[in-house]
Design a protein around this motif. Structure first.
Motif, mmCIF file in Angstrom:
data_model
loop_
_atom_site.group_PDB
_atom_site.id
_atom_site.type_symbol
_atom_site.label_atom_id
_atom_site.label_comp_id
_atom_site.label_asym_id
_atom_site.label_seq_id
_atom_site.Cartn_x
_atom_site.Cartn_y
_atom_site.Cartn_z
ATOM 1 N N SER A 29 0.797 -1.223 0.000
ATOM 2 C CA SER A 29 0.000 0.000 0.000
ATOM 3 C C SER A 29 0.835 1.281 0.000
ATOM 4 C CB SER A 29 -0.932 0.008 1.219
ATOM 5 O OG SER A 29 -0.167 -0.004 2.424
ATOM 6 N N ASP A 38 2.994 4.182 -1.245
ATOM 7 C CA ASP A 38 3.235 4.821 -2.542
ATOM 8 C C ASP A 38 4.711 4.805 -2.925
ATOM 9 O OD1 ASP A 38 0.550 5.366 -2.652
ATOM 10 O OD2 ASP A 38 0.742 7.486 -2.138
ATOM 11 N N TYR A 94 6.523 2.310 -5.580
ATOM 12 C CA TYR A 94 6.197 2.237 -7.005
ATOM 13 C C TYR A 94 7.008 3.222 -7.847
ATOM 14 C CZ TYR A 94 2.352 -0.609 -5.367
ATOM 15 O OH TYR A 94 1.613 -1.605 -4.771
ATOM 16 N N ASN A 113 1.369 3.041 -16.353
ATOM 17 C CA ASN A 113 1.046 2.471 -15.047
ATOM 18 C C ASN A 113 2.248 2.605 -14.132
ATOM 19 O OD1 ASN A 113 2.867 0.466 -15.780
ATOM 20 N ND2 ASN A 113 1.384 -1.193 -15.800
ATOM 21 N N ARG A 117 0.369 -1.226 -10.587
ATOM 22 C CA ARG A 117 -0.686 -0.397 -9.986
ATOM 23 C C ARG A 117 -1.164 0.631 -11.013
ATOM 24 N NH1 ARG A 117 -0.032 3.279 -4.545
ATOM 25 N NH2 ARG A 117 0.832 4.803 -6.006
ATOM 26 N N TYR A 118 -2.478 0.768 -11.084
ATOM 27 C CA TYR A 118 -3.105 1.734 -11.982
ATOM 28 C C TYR A 118 -3.978 2.679 -11.164
ATOM 29 C CZ TYR A 118 -1.910 -1.451 -15.848
ATOM 30 O OH TYR A 118 -1.237 -2.247 -16.742
ATOM 31 N N GLY A 119 -3.751 3.977 -11.332
ATOM 32 C CA GLY A 119 -4.613 4.991 -10.743
ATOM 33 C C GLY A 119 -5.455 5.642 -11.823
ATOM 34 N N SER A 130 -6.960 -6.133 -5.881
ATOM 35 C CA SER A 130 -7.862 -5.074 -5.426
ATOM 36 C C SER A 130 -9.300 -5.542 -5.533
ATOM 37 C CB SER A 130 -7.680 -3.802 -6.266
ATOM 38 O OG SER A 130 -6.389 -3.270 -6.130
ATOM 39 N N TYR A 156 -12.638 0.259 -7.531
ATOM 40 C CA TYR A 156 -12.142 1.021 -8.678
ATOM 41 C C TYR A 156 -13.062 0.823 -9.875
ATOM 42 C CZ TYR A 156 -10.108 -3.441 -10.337
ATOM 43 O OH TYR A 156 -9.915 -4.739 -10.754
ATOM 44 N N THR A 207 -8.071 2.702 -7.362
ATOM 45 C CA THR A 207 -6.747 2.135 -7.628
ATOM 46 C C THR A 207 -6.853 0.632 -7.868
ATOM 47 O OG1 THR A 207 -5.675 3.792 -6.216
ATOM 48 C CG2 THR A 207 -4.415 1.808 -6.718
ATOM 49 N N ARG A 208 -6.223 0.180 -8.929
ATOM 50 C CA ARG A 208 -6.192 -1.242 -9.288
ATOM 51 C C ARG A 208 -4.769 -1.766 -9.101
ATOM 52 N NH1 ARG A 208 -4.372 -4.415 -13.708
ATOM 53 N NH2 ARG A 208 -5.851 -5.903 -14.593
ATOM 54 N N ILE A 209 -4.605 -2.756 -8.244
ATOM 55 C CA ILE A 209 -3.307 -3.395 -8.029
ATOM 56 C C ILE A 209 -3.440 -4.863 -8.412
ATOM 57 C CG2 ILE A 209 -1.529 -4.012 -6.340
ATOM 58 C CD1 ILE A 209 -2.273 -1.560 -4.748
#
Length: 220
Positions: A22, A24, A27, A44, A87-89, A117, A122, A163-165
């Protein structure tokens, strides 16, 4: 052949992994590992492979996959080429591409995405497989996985919210051809569904003989 697997990780391990990922600071820009063509369509973040938390998470995931009976029967894994965390925001996506045939010196026969996730957290972010009969959108529950041939064109749809992890990886199979792996998986499934009773003994032995001999014929 594409398969879907639920509950790859037990709930405690899954929570431990997602909690550890989790931060930040773990990444970096995903373009660092993309090839020349993929770099143009990749937007990404990737977890730094040298981070202790990431190494621990990937080790747990690899162990779980190697101990999963259906994953082993479908992939017939010789070794993993690579595993990573993506990870995609909001606003991030990965355009249409095909995975490299060789990663870290290892042939890639199969690719997988393990969703980490909750899909309710998301919007967008589907894994989209481009097939001859159209596109297939895949968005699985947390802890579920899809395994598919690395020859498949695919993309990750834009994440519009949340957020997609996910963990992604590539496998070199002991059996090179997808058609052969599918036949062996069908025989594995038939054996699993055929009760191990005296009256089924001959049928089981004949099926096992076919599976064993075809594995011997096709395995690298």
């Amino acid at each position: 052949m594409q398969i879907f697997l639920d509950n790859i990780l037990d709930s405690h391990t899954l929570k431990a992994i997602t909690d550890s990922l989790s931060n930040d600071a773990l990444y970096e820009d995903g373009k660092k590992t993309a090839g020349r063509t993929a770099r143009r369509v990749k937007s990404n973040l990737q977890a730094r492979p040298d981070a202790v938390e990431v190494k621990g998470a990937l080790k747990l995931i690899e162990k779980a996959l190697m101990n999963h009976p259906v994953f082993k029967a479908a992939a017939l894994p010789q070794k993993f080429a690579k595993l990573m965390i993506n990870r995609y925001g909001p606003g991030m996506q990965y355009g249409t591409h095909v995975d490299d045939p060789i990663i870290a010196g290892t042939r890639t026969d199969l690719s997988f995405t393990l969703f980490l996730s909750d899909p309710k957290t998301y919007e967008g972010g589907e894994l989209v497989l481009c097939k001859h009969d159209g596109e297939e959108k895949v968005k699985l529950p947390k802890g579920a996985l899809t395994l598919y041939p690395s020859t498949t064109l695919h993309h990750v749809a834009e994440v519009t919210e949340g957020t997609r992890i996910a963990a992604v990886g590539w496998v070199q199979s002991r059996v090179r051809l997808a058609e052969h792996r599918e036949i062996l998986f069908d025989l594995h499934t038939a054996l699993a569904q055929l009760p191990d009773t005296d009256e089924n003994l001959e049928a089981r032995m004949q099926t096992l003989k076919a599976k064993s001999n075809l594995t011997r014929l096709w395995a690298d």
